[in-house]
Design a protein around this motif. Structure first.
Motif, PDB file in Angstrom:
ATOM      1  N   GLU A   1      45.013  -9.293 -84.520  1.00 16.01           N
ATOM      2  CA  GLU A   1      45.851 -10.221 -83.739  1.00 16.01           C
ATOM      3  C   GLU A   1      44.993 -11.111 -82.844  1.00 16.01           C
ATOM      4  O   GLU A   1      45.404 -12.214 -82.493  1.00 16.01           O
ATOM      5  N   ILE A   2      43.784 -10.634 -82.485  1.00 14.19           N
ATOM      6  CA  ILE A   2      42.886 -11.480 -81.696  1.00 14.19           C
ATOM      7  C   ILE A   2      42.494 -12.709 -82.506  1.00 14.19           C
ATOM      8  O   ILE A   2      42.451 -13.833 -81.999  1.00 14.19           O
TER       9      ILE A   2
ATOM     10  N   ARG B   1      44.306 -14.005 -84.865  1.00 16.88           N
ATOM     11  CA  ARG B   1      45.483 -14.860 -84.984  1.00 16.88           C
ATOM     12  C   ARG B   1      45.676 -15.649 -83.694  1.00 16.88           C
ATOM     13  O   ARG B   1      45.984 -16.853 -83.729  1.00 16.88           O
ATOM     14  N   ALA B   2      45.473 -14.980 -82.563  1.00 15.86           N
ATOM     15  CA  ALA B   2      45.593 -15.681 -81.285  1.00 15.86           C
ATOM     16  C   ALA B   2      44.606 -16.842 -81.229  1.00 15.86           C
ATOM     17  O   ALA B   2      44.934 -17.930 -80.743  1.00 15.86           O
ATOM     18  N   SER B   3      43.408 -16.632 -81.753  1.00 17.55           N
ATOM     19  CA  SER B   3      42.399 -17.693 -81.693  1.00 17.55           C
ATOM     20  C   SER B   3      42.805 -18.875 -82.568  1.00 17.55           C
ATOM     21  O   SER B   3      42.465 -20.009 -82.280  1.00 17.55           O
ATOM     22  N   ARG B   4      43.542 -18.601 -83.623  1.00 13.37           N
ATOM     23  CA  ARG B   4      43.989 -19.719 -84.473  1.00 13.37           C
ATOM     24  C   ARG B   4      45.071 -20.527 -83.760  1.00 13.37           C
ATOM     25  O   ARG B   4      45.106 -21.752 -83.858  1.00 13.37           O
ATOM     26  N   VAL B   5      45.948 -19.831 -83.032  1.00 13.67           N
ATOM     27  CA  VAL B   5      46.964 -20.551 -82.264  1.00 13.67           C
ATOM     28  C   VAL B   5      46.280 -21.383 -81.171  1.00 13.67           C
ATOM     29  O   VAL B   5      46.657 -22.517 -80.897  1.00 13.67           O
ATOM     30  N   ASP B   6      45.231 -20.812 -80.571  1.00 20.39           N
ATOM     31  CA  ASP B   6      44.497 -21.509 -79.515  1.00 20.39           C
ATOM     32  C   ASP B   6      43.594 -22.612 -80.057  1.00 20.39           C
ATOM     33  O   ASP B   6      43.030 -23.380 -79.292  1.00 20.39           O
ATOM     34  N   GLY B   7      43.403 -22.632 -81.369  1.00 14.62           N
ATOM     35  CA  GLY B   7      42.538 -23.650 -81.962  1.00 14.62           C
ATOM     36  C   GLY B   7      41.067 -23.433 -81.666  1.00 14.62           C
ATOM     37  O   GLY B   7      40.308 -24.376 -81.495  1.00 14.62           O
ATOM     38  N   ILE B   8      40.633 -22.176 -81.601  1.00  9.84           N
ATOM     39  CA  ILE B   8      39.230 -21.878 -81.314  1.00  9.84           C
ATOM     40  C   ILE B   8      38.466 -21.797 -82.635  1.00  9.84           C
ATOM     41  O   ILE B   8      38.853 -21.021 -83.506  1.00  9.84           O
TER      42      ILE B   8
END
Ligand SMILES: Nc1ncnc2c1ncn2[C@@H]1O[C@H](COP(=O)(O)OP(=O)(O)O)[C@@H](O)[C@H]1O
Ligand SMILES: [Mg+2]
Lengths: 298, 355
Positions: free
Chosen positions: A191-192, A194-201
């Motif tokens: 999920e980390i 996935r979170a980074s993809r939402v954040d655009g990192i």
């Protein structure tokens, strides 16, 4: 009240465990720590072939530090160790990240890179010796392909031979580093990501700022394992270069064994061994400290 | 505020279809709750809306923009994950500012956004701690804060409260609701907890087996469930279901005859077997015979504090009634029950659809 229930004295489980462990503990204390102590004692005596117990203080250390061969050997420990550990970690990390990114044929790649660990350093050394032998190895092969002037004589040059050892060592151990680091990468909560993809990192920033710092304890484990290989680096050197040309690829382990058994200079070898031991202790202390530092960081 | 339009979405893992032709139209500023049992495809639908998982077919529109092929960060969304998914090596502040930093915001902008979100969530004093030094509820707030700083117009929550203890869950629930009111953004919230769904949602979409069973206001879902599944899943204690036979304007449960003249049929009824559903609070229990009651046997009493649940046997079929706690102890084994006509739901026994 409780005592009245007991009809006969019983051994507590803990005591039983201690009794079972006793022989091992005795063996370790006498065989291992005793030997270390004996070595340290011998390093302060003028023993040649057999032990002599006469105090000579730090004479042997002085002699040792003035011996050019020891200077080269000790220096090589750090050249070889630094490069070997550095490149193992670098290649291991790059390979582990590639695998983690889902490169095709993951299991095949993993097997290929893992194979060398199954070989001992002796076999590794022999393999590379043949590979680098001018008349049978790579040089001959490339020449037979048409490049008549191709020369590859890494082993016969005193300046370059130590790097040959690094290449063979890294070839042997990078796979192990890769597997350990890969396991670490796989254990990171998806999920980390996935979170980074939402954040655009971007992925590389995730590796740099998040994933590799999270992996710090695993990296320290690799460091300790690889350091042990460096300190024990004896077989690889004996087989691949024999410490030569000259003493150019000598390392403390080889220096010590030569002086114990071939040159009958127990005192000098013991002094060298004591210094090597101190070096290992220093490495362990530093790694313990940095592991604690890593834990505080996460 | 984003209108989200989902058309005929299909998502499968291998041969297993997890989303089967899902369509959904979410109005701007809405608080939509996706409710359903575990494994029904809620997270999969949310991931598709976020762009985290590819879909096999179907389209997703945000306002008039087709976002089906866009990466998550191009969709202007904020998302909160069940495990919080904070970056463990960074402080709360850095966690919240990371996306801004990567997108090239200035220090002042980052500071302003983080301060704004931290004030809103009351986590200003926690900003310099790492996730490992925060409690579950605090991590939850930081995770919400991280979603807030990027000025998203659509917020997605995947069971964000399920890792919190009961008291904290109630607190955070209220806070998320007031957050929605203050931001005015569209919220899509996944949960398997019907209380959360009922209290938070402006509309609830009940899912089961990769299909949206019903979408409507919490009251709609509760009062007029569209399928037997919805009726059963929503409401606690659960609705009772009894086999019955439909005649013209009446319904027979064994010898008990119930008047249906007040029931709003979805389409003209056909006589025959039906499933009769009644919520426990719509069953009245009397010690004596009164008009329109049916004799039933009292089999068990379950005191629940605020009220008591009575288990009854009506001509061999089990149902429950929810009564004030004073009533329970006084009752004999034989009681007389009445059904509130407004609380009755009828379903087709084969298709499970509301009649
Ligand atoms: N990576 C996957 N591979 C195969 N099946 C999956 C995968 N992820 C989820 N599923 C299946 O998809 C269904 C829906 O999953 P999910 O959307 O996570 O359910 P929910 O969030 O409603 O509990 C589940 O039955 C699950 O078994
Ligand atoms: Mg889920």
């Amino acid at each position: 009240m409780t005592i009245s229930h007991r009809t006969r004295p019983r051994l507590r489980p803990r005591t039983v465990a201690q009794l079972v462990l006793l022989p091992t503990i005795l063996l370790t204390v006498i065989g291992y720590h005793g030997s270390i102590l004996w070595t340290i004692v011998l390093s302060f005596t003028p023993s040649r072939m057999l032990p002599v117990y006469r105090w000579t203080g730090f004479d042997m250390y002085e002699r040792l530090l003035n011996t050019e061969r020891w200077q080269v050997a000790y220096q090589n420990l750090f050249i070889f160790g630094g490069l070997y550990i550095g490149f193992c970690l670098l290649f291991g990390l790059v390979l582990a990240i590639l695998l983690d990114q889902g490169v095709k044929g993951r299991s095949i790649l993993q097997t290929i890179f893992l194979y060398p660990i199954a070989l001992s350093f002796v076999v590794t050394g022999l393999a590379w010796k043949w590979l680098l032998n001018p008349t049978t190895g790579l040089q001959d092969f490339v020449r037979s392909l048409g490049w008549e002037n191709f020369t590859l004589d890494l082993l016969s040059s005193p300046d370059r031979a130590i790097y040959t050892l690094v290449i063979a060592g890294v070839w042997h151990s990078a796979g192990l580093t890769m597997v350990i680091l890969f396991a670490g990468l796989q254990s990171i909560d998806h999920e980390i990501w996935r979170a980074s993809r939402v954040d655009g990192i971007p992925r590389w920033r995730m590796y740099l700022h998040v994933v590799i710092p999270m992996l710090w304890p695993v990296v320290v484990t690799c460091l300790v394992l690889l350091s042990m290989n460096v300190v024990r680096s004896y077989e690889l050197i004996v087989v691949l270069t024999g410490g030569g040309p000259g003493f150019s690829t000598d390392v403390p382990a080889k220096f010590i064994i030569d002086h114990y058994f071939a040159r009958q200079s127990v005192c000098l070898a013991s002094a060298a061994e004591t210094l090597r031991l101190l070096t290992v202790a220093a490495i362990l202390a530093i790694s313990a400290l940095s592991r604690r530092g890593g834990e505080a960081a996460t | 505020m984003t209108r989200v339009r989902i058309e005929n979405l299909v998502r499968s893992y291998g041969t297993v279809q997890v989303l089967k032709d899902v369509s959904l139209d979410i109005t701007p500023g809405e608080f939509l709750v996706l409710l359903g049992p575990s494994g029904c495809g809620k997270s999969t639908l949310l991931s598709a809306i976020a762009g985290l998982d590819e879909v096999q077919s179907g389209r997703i529109h945000f306002d008039d923009r087709d976002v089906t092929a866009l990466e998550p960060n191009e969709r202007e969304i904020g998302m909160v994950f069940q495990s919080y998914a904070l970056y463990p090596t960074m402080t709360a502040r850095a966690n919240m500012a990371f996306a801004l930093r990567v997108s090239g915001a200035t220090k002042a902008q980052m500071e302003e956004r983080v301060t704004w979100a931290a004030n809103l969530l009351q986590i200003t004093h926690l900003l310099d701690r790492k996730p490992g030094q925060l409690s579950g509820g605090q991590r939850q707030r930081v995770a919400i804060g991280r979603a807030l700083v990027r000025q998203a117009r659509l917020f997605l929550f995947d069971e964000p409260l399920s890792n919190l203890d009961a008291k904290l869950r109630n607190e955070m629930r209220a806070e998320i609701k007031s957050l929605h009111e203050r931001l005015g953004a569209t919220f899509i919230f996944v949960t398997h907890d019907q209380i959360e769904a009922m209290t938070l949602a402006t509309r609830v979409a009940v899912m089961s087996g990769g299909i949206i069973q019903q979408i409507g206001t919490p009251e709609d879902i509760y009062r007029r469930p569209a399928t037997r599944f919805v009726a059963d899943f929503v409401g606690s204690p659960a609705m009772s279901f009894l086999d019955a036979t439909l005649a013209d304007q009446t319904l027979d449960i064994g010898p008990a005859r119930i008047d249906l003249s007040a029931y709003a049929f979805a389409k003209p009824p056909a006589p025959g077997p039906v499933t009769f559903g009644i919520r426990p609070e719509r069953v009245s229990v009397h010690p004596e015979v009164t008009l329109g009651t049916h004799p039933a046997r009292l089999t068990a009493r379950e005191p629940m504090g605020a009220d008591t649940l009575l288990w009854l046997d009506l001509h061999g079929q089990r149902l429950s009634a929810r009564v004030p706690p004073e009533i329970g102890p006084a009752l004999q084994d034989t009681v007389h029950i009445g059904f509130d006509p407004a609380g009755i739901s009828l379903f087709d026994p084969k298709s499970g659809l509301r009649l």
